[in-house]
Design a protein around this motif. Structure first.
Motif, PDB file in Angstrom:
ATOM      1  N   GLY A 250       0.540  -1.406   0.099  1.00 25.13           N
ATOM      2  CA  GLY A 250       0.052  -0.031  -0.077  1.00 25.13           C
ATOM      3  C   GLY A 250       0.941   1.466   0.042  1.00 25.13           C
ATOM      4  N   LYS A 251       1.944   0.949   0.082  1.00 23.42           N
ATOM      5  CA  LYS A 251       3.152   2.400  -0.120  1.00 23.42           C
ATOM      6  C   LYS A 251       3.695   2.852  -1.345  1.00 23.42           C
ATOM      7  CE  LYS A 251       4.789   1.158   4.775  1.00 23.42           C
ATOM      8  NZ  LYS A 251       6.061   1.088   5.456  1.00 23.42           N
ATOM      9  N   LEU A 252       3.113   2.056  -2.198  1.00 23.98           N
ATOM     10  CA  LEU A 252       3.948   2.195  -3.473  1.00 23.98           C
ATOM     11  C   LEU A 252       3.523   3.490  -4.189  1.00 23.98           C
ATOM     12  CD1 LEU A 252       3.816  -1.410  -5.267  1.00 23.98           C
ATOM     13  CD2 LEU A 252       5.725  -0.063  -4.267  1.00 23.98           C
ATOM     14  N   SER A 253       2.436   4.293  -3.814  1.00 23.15           N
ATOM     15  CA  SER A 253       2.007   5.403  -4.406  1.00 23.15           C
ATOM     16  C   SER A 253       2.473   6.607  -3.554  1.00 23.15           C
ATOM     17  CB  SER A 253       0.490   5.562  -4.622  1.00 23.15           C
ATOM     18  OG  SER A 253       0.130   5.573  -3.107  1.00 23.15           O
ATOM     19  N   TRP A 254       3.433   6.310  -2.680  1.00 24.78           N
ATOM     20  CA  TRP A 254       3.983   7.235  -1.613  1.00 24.78           C
ATOM     21  C   TRP A 254       5.216   8.008  -2.442  1.00 24.78           C
ATOM     22  CZ3 TRP A 254       4.650   4.909   3.956  1.00 24.78           C
ATOM     23  CH2 TRP A 254       3.519   4.696   4.484  1.00 24.78           C
ATOM     24  N   PRO A 255       5.316   9.327  -2.123  1.00 20.32           N
ATOM     25  CA  PRO A 255       6.673  10.111  -2.536  1.00 20.32           C
ATOM     26  C   PRO A 255       7.655   9.555  -1.912  1.00 20.32           C
ATOM     27  CG  PRO A 255       5.264  11.558  -1.033  1.00 20.32           C
ATOM     28  CD  PRO A 255       4.299  10.353  -1.519  1.00 20.32           C
ATOM     29  N   ASP A 256       8.906   9.440  -2.514  1.00 15.28           N
ATOM     30  CA  ASP A 256      10.150   9.027  -1.722  1.00 15.28           C
ATOM     31  C   ASP A 256      10.253   9.356  -0.455  1.00 15.28           C
ATOM     32  OD1 ASP A 256      10.641   7.485  -3.728  1.00 15.28           O
ATOM     33  OD2 ASP A 256      12.022   8.833  -4.965  1.00 15.28           O
ATOM     34  N   GLU A 257      10.040  10.783  -0.049  1.00 11.29           N
ATOM     35  CA  GLU A 257      10.415  11.497   1.396  1.00 11.29           C
ATOM     36  C   GLU A 257       9.550  10.659   2.377  1.00 11.29           C
ATOM     37  OE1 GLU A 257       7.460  14.329  -0.966  1.00 11.29           O
ATOM     38  OE2 GLU A 257       9.418  13.140  -1.277  1.00 11.29           O
ATOM     39  N   LEU A 266       6.937  11.649  11.273  1.00 11.78           N
ATOM     40  CA  LEU A 266       5.871  12.327  10.324  1.00 11.78           C
ATOM     41  C   LEU A 266       5.096  13.439  10.649  1.00 11.78           C
ATOM     42  CD1 LEU A 266       4.771   8.763   8.931  1.00 11.78           C
ATOM     43  CD2 LEU A 266       6.564  10.199   8.016  1.00 11.78           C
ATOM     44  N   SER A 267       5.012  14.408   9.689  1.00 10.69           N
ATOM     45  CA  SER A 267       3.889  15.436   9.920  1.00 10.69           C
ATOM     46  C   SER A 267       2.465  14.859  10.143  1.00 10.69           C
ATOM     47  CB  SER A 267       4.062  16.534   8.741  1.00 10.69           C
ATOM     48  OG  SER A 267       3.600  15.790   7.485  1.00 10.69           O
ATOM     49  N   LYS A 268       1.741  15.884  10.399  1.00 15.06           N
ATOM     50  CA  LYS A 268       0.196  15.339  10.541  1.00 15.06           C
ATOM     51  C   LYS A 268      -0.383  14.816   9.394  1.00 15.06           C
ATOM     52  CE  LYS A 268      -4.381  17.108  11.730  1.00 15.06           C
ATOM     53  NZ  LYS A 268      -5.114  18.424  12.496  1.00 15.06           N
ATOM     54  N   ASP A 269      -0.057  15.589   8.143  1.00 18.78           N
ATOM     55  CA  ASP A 269      -0.515  15.017   6.923  1.00 18.78           C
ATOM     56  C   ASP A 269      -0.034  13.911   6.478  1.00 18.78           C
ATOM     57  OD1 ASP A 269      -2.344  17.243   6.748  1.00 18.78           O
ATOM     58  OD2 ASP A 269      -0.777  18.427   5.516  1.00 18.78           O
ATOM     59  N   GLN A 270       1.475  13.722   6.595  1.00 21.10           N
ATOM     60  CA  GLN A 270       1.907  12.458   6.302  1.00 21.10           C
ATOM     61  C   GLN A 270       1.622  11.367   7.097  1.00 21.10           C
ATOM     62  OE1 GLN A 270       6.287  13.797   7.067  1.00 21.10           O
ATOM     63  NE2 GLN A 270       6.631  13.823   4.786  1.00 21.10           N
ATOM     64  N   ARG A 271       1.239  11.634   8.633  1.00 23.35           N
ATOM     65  CA  ARG A 271       0.705  10.323   9.101  1.00 23.35           C
ATOM     66  C   ARG A 271      -0.662  10.071   8.797  1.00 23.35           C
ATOM     67  NH1 ARG A 271       2.006   7.674  13.260  1.00 23.35           N
ATOM     68  NH2 ARG A 271       4.004   8.842  13.581  1.00 23.35           N
ATOM     69  N   LEU A 272      -1.197  11.051   8.420  1.00 27.12           N
ATOM     70  CA  LEU A 272      -2.879  10.553   7.917  1.00 27.12           C
ATOM     71  C   LEU A 272      -2.457   9.714   6.579  1.00 27.12           C
ATOM     72  CD1 LEU A 272      -4.766  13.789   8.275  1.00 27.12           C
ATOM     73  CD2 LEU A 272      -5.216  11.811   9.754  1.00 27.12           C
ATOM     74  N   TYR A 274       0.115   7.935   6.138  1.00 33.92           N
ATOM     75  CA  TYR A 274       0.641   6.513   6.437  1.00 33.92           C
ATOM     76  C   TYR A 274      -0.263   5.519   7.051  1.00 33.92           C
ATOM     77  CZ  TYR A 274       3.892   3.620   9.448  1.00 33.92           C
ATOM     78  OH  TYR A 274       4.341   2.568   9.908  1.00 33.92           O
ATOM     79  N   MET A 275      -1.275   6.114   7.606  1.00 35.18           N
ATOM     80  CA  MET A 275      -2.317   5.365   8.379  1.00 35.18           C
ATOM     81  C   MET A 275      -3.048   4.346   7.539  1.00 35.18           C
ATOM     82  SD  MET A 275      -3.473   7.058  11.770  1.00 35.18           S
ATOM     83  CE  MET A 275      -4.051   8.698  11.064  1.00 35.18           C
ATOM     84  N   LYS A 276      -3.195   4.847   6.012  1.00 35.90           N
ATOM     85  CA  LYS A 276      -3.978   4.448   4.947  1.00 35.90           C
ATOM     86  C   LYS A 276      -3.048   3.189   4.452  1.00 35.90           C
ATOM     87  CE  LYS A 276      -6.130   8.933   3.753  1.00 35.90           C
ATOM     88  NZ  LYS A 276      -6.217   9.901   2.668  1.00 35.90           N
ATOM     89  N   HIS A 301      -2.402  -5.429  10.529  1.00 35.87           N
ATOM     90  CA  HIS A 301      -1.217  -5.743  11.061  1.00 35.87           C
ATOM     91  C   HIS A 301      -0.888  -4.237  11.755  1.00 35.87           C
ATOM     92  CE1 HIS A 301       0.619  -3.546   7.577  1.00 35.87           C
ATOM     93  NE2 HIS A 301       1.518  -3.343   8.428  1.00 35.87           N
ATOM     94  N   GLN A 302      -1.450  -3.140  11.788  1.00 36.28           N
ATOM     95  CA  GLN A 302      -1.165  -2.039  12.451  1.00 36.28           C
ATOM     96  C   GLN A 302      -2.292  -1.651  13.604  1.00 36.28           C
ATOM     97  OE1 GLN A 302       1.484   0.245  12.520  1.00 36.28           O
ATOM     98  NE2 GLN A 302       2.486  -1.420  11.242  1.00 36.28           N
ATOM     99  N   GLU A 303      -2.935  -2.499  13.820  1.00 37.91           N
ATOM    100  CA  GLU A 303      -3.683  -2.398  14.952  1.00 37.91           C
ATOM    101  C   GLU A 303      -3.269  -2.529  16.203  1.00 37.91           C
ATOM    102  OE1 GLU A 303      -6.973  -1.831  14.679  1.00 37.91           O
ATOM    103  OE2 GLU A 303      -7.683  -2.607  12.827  1.00 37.91           O
ATOM    104  N   LYS A 304      -3.573  -2.257  17.315  1.00 43.67           N
ATOM    105  CA  LYS A 304      -2.788  -2.258  18.658  1.00 43.67           C
ATOM    106  C   LYS A 304      -3.541  -3.150  19.524  1.00 43.67           C
ATOM    107  CE  LYS A 304      -0.526   2.407  18.058  1.00 43.67           C
ATOM    108  NZ  LYS A 304      -0.378   3.486  18.668  1.00 43.67           N
ATOM    109  N   TRP A 305      -3.034  -3.902  20.535  1.00 48.09           N
ATOM    110  CA  TRP A 305      -3.550  -4.604  21.485  1.00 48.09           C
ATOM    111  C   TRP A 305      -4.533  -3.675  22.406  1.00 48.09           C
ATOM    112  CZ3 TRP A 305      -4.398  -9.628  22.132  1.00 48.09           C
ATOM    113  CH2 TRP A 305      -4.748 -10.351  23.149  1.00 48.09           C
ATOM    114  N   ASN A 306      -4.386  -2.607  22.543  1.00 52.18           N
ATOM    115  CA  ASN A 306      -5.099  -1.718  23.495  1.00 52.18           C
ATOM    116  C   ASN A 306      -6.226  -1.120  22.739  1.00 52.18           C
ATOM    117  OD1 ASN A 306      -3.959   0.481  22.194  1.00 52.18           O
ATOM    118  ND2 ASN A 306      -2.665   1.102  24.059  1.00 52.18           N
ATOM    119  N   GLY A 307      -6.419  -1.200  21.426  1.00 50.93           N
ATOM    120  CA  GLY A 307      -7.561  -0.684  20.724  1.00 50.93           C
ATOM    121  C   GLY A 307      -7.441   0.648  19.860  1.00 50.93           C
ATOM    122  N   TYR A 308      -6.162   1.042  20.172  1.00 54.16           N
ATOM    123  CA  TYR A 308      -5.902   2.490  19.730  1.00 54.16           C
ATOM    124  C   TYR A 308      -5.033   2.519  18.257  1.00 54.16           C
ATOM    125  CZ  TYR A 308      -7.489   4.130  23.917  1.00 54.16           C
ATOM    126  OH  TYR A 308      -8.322   4.616  25.033  1.00 54.16           O
TER     127      TYR A 308
END
Length: 457
Positions: A250-257, A266-272, A274-276, A301-308
């Motif tokens: 799912g990261k293949l469309s990302w820019p190199d940076e 990551l910045s706020k926009d980058q983190r959004l 990233y989470m996709k 695989h990016q879920e957390k045991w505590n639900g966050y």
């Protein structure tokens, strides 16, 4: 533009043709490049300059495989491959595309159900390998279909037998068992071909990262080691291995940076964005029926045991087991590669971080099983020297020479690089290790003895 060529062998003589390929591109130089790469392969090559010309050729000739460019005037690549799928479903379909053509690629996967896409510029050796695997997959599928047809025919004949013909029934049953065994073997070959294909594809994903920061191969090795060590069932092991190969899809469309930045910075926009990526990876795989379970592992695989975690904020054992295992393997490797924190985290510190977050980020029971496996059998990812052994204290022998400094859990230096181990030193190390907090165990790097040709790290 309809050109046909048969690849010669190295002696200049023609080889027996093993497959017939159609190459489709509106650019002559691309077609010439493809023919150059494949000139020594045992293929009959036919070229077309447009989608309409390709379909006309396929009406008159039977092709085993089609490679089409994504962007062409008139009918584009995904549309052509979707048409071929409807009219000539036996033909393997491969899309030739650039990194910027992610929408075309998704369309080709969903509508044309392509076997693979190849990014331009391609690697010649990888292109040849992909074509060989695609045609091997096709042959396996043809054998499977033939066996299924034979099984259906024999089932019809069995129903027509008179109940009194017990001897014939026994003979037919024996034949059917032999056929079923062959069919099982064909299915096993097909399943293994999917695993092999995903691992080859993972090497293409790694091309987006520097050579010293490519995690996929290490993550694959780690989940295989976990599956073997804890004797996971065959289906889960297979799906987990394929998920490890494709978790970055799912990261293949990302820019190199964004692709190379540590996730912690990551910045706020980058983190959004990233989470996709787990959802994007799942969506790219959902059209492939044999990869449905693999896609589900990747999604969570990016879920957390505590639900966050993301994307669904699943908690505890609602997270699929495969996803819980993959999260541990990914974090353990990416911490050491500097893909999570700004700095690379040494192996022993990565183990400590997993222990610290075992009941927040990770399933505590699975985390304990994972760490047990890591400490017992998993190698240090930074260790590449074949002349250095990685050992625990139980496998030390007098006369061995340290290749690296050895530190206690507190950070205190215990032994210097170059130190020759004696029986007394080994006994002292074992005693110190028993007194370490949290069951910390020492990992020692020693030079391989000259006479030692069988010991492995």
């Amino acid at each position: 533009m309809n050109e046909s060529a048969t690849g010669p062998n190295q002696a200049g003589e023609s080889q027996a043709i093993s497959a017939k390929l159609l190459l489709v591109d509106d650019e002559d130089n691309i077609l010439r490049s493809l023919k150059r790469v494949l000139r020594k392969e045992p293929y009959e090559l036919v070229t077309a300059g447009s989608g309409d010309e390709a379909l006309t050729l396929m009406e008159d000739q039977r092709f085993d495989l089609v490679i089409s460019d994504a962007r062409m005037p008139g009918m584009d690549g995904p549309t052509l491959l979707a048409n071929i799928r409807k009219r000539f479903p036996w033909c393997i379909r491969i899309l030739l595309t650039g990194y910027a053509d992610i929408n075309s690629t998704v369309s080709a996967i969903n509508e044309g159900q392509i076997y693979r896409y190849i990014s331009k510029p391609w690697d010649d050796d990888e292109l040849r390998l992909i074509l060989r695997q695609a045609l091997a997959f096709q042959q396996s599928e043809r054998r499977r279909l033939a066996l299924e047809k034979l099984t259906r025919k024999q089932n019809r004949e069995l129903k027509e037998l008179n109940a009194t013909l017990e001897e014939k029934v026994r003979d037919r049953t024996a034949e059917l068992k032999e056929t079923a065994d062959m069919l099982d073997l064909a299915y096993q070959e097909l399943r293994q071909s999917y695993v092999t294909t995903t691992e080859v594809f993972s090497s293409l994903i790694d091309k987006r990262l520097p050579a010293n920061r490519q995690p996929n191969a290490k993550v694959i090795a780690l989940v295989k080691a976990f599956a073997d060590y804890h004797k996971l069932d065959e289906e889960l092991s297979r799906n987990l291995t394929m998920a490890a190969a494709l978790y970055n899809l799912g990261k293949l469309s990302w820019p190199d940076e964004l692709f190379t930045a540590p996730s912690d910075l990551l910045s706020k926009d980058q983190r959004l964005e990233y989470m996709k990526y787990p959802m994007a990876g799942e969506q790219l795989l959902m059209a492939l029926e044999p990869l449905r379970d693999t896609a589900k592992i990747i999604r969570h695989h990016q879920e957390k045991w505590n639900g966050y975690g993301v994307p669904d904020r699943l908690e505890g054992k609602d997270i699929p087991l495969g996803s819980r295992i993959l999260r541990l393997a990914v974090d353990f490797i990416e911490l050491q590669y500097g893909l999570i924190l700004e700095r690379r985290v040494p192996r022993d510190n990565a183990i400590k971080l997993i222990k610290r977050y075992r009941d927040r980020l990770y399933d505590p029971e699975v985390a304990d099983q994972f760490l047990e496996m890591v400490i017992e059998v998993a190698p240090d990812i930074e260790h590449e020297d074949p002349d250095v052994l990685v050992l625990d204290t139980l496998r030390l022998k007098p006369g061995m020479v340290l290749a690296r400094n050895l530190y206690a859990a507190s950070g205190m230096l215990l032994l210097n690089e170059g130190k020759v181990l004696t029986s007394i030193l080994i006994d002292k190390l074992a005693a110190f290790e028993k007194g370490e907090p949290d069951g910390h165990r020492y990992t020692l790097y020693v030079h391989r003895p000259e006479e030692d040709t069988e010991t492995t790290p």
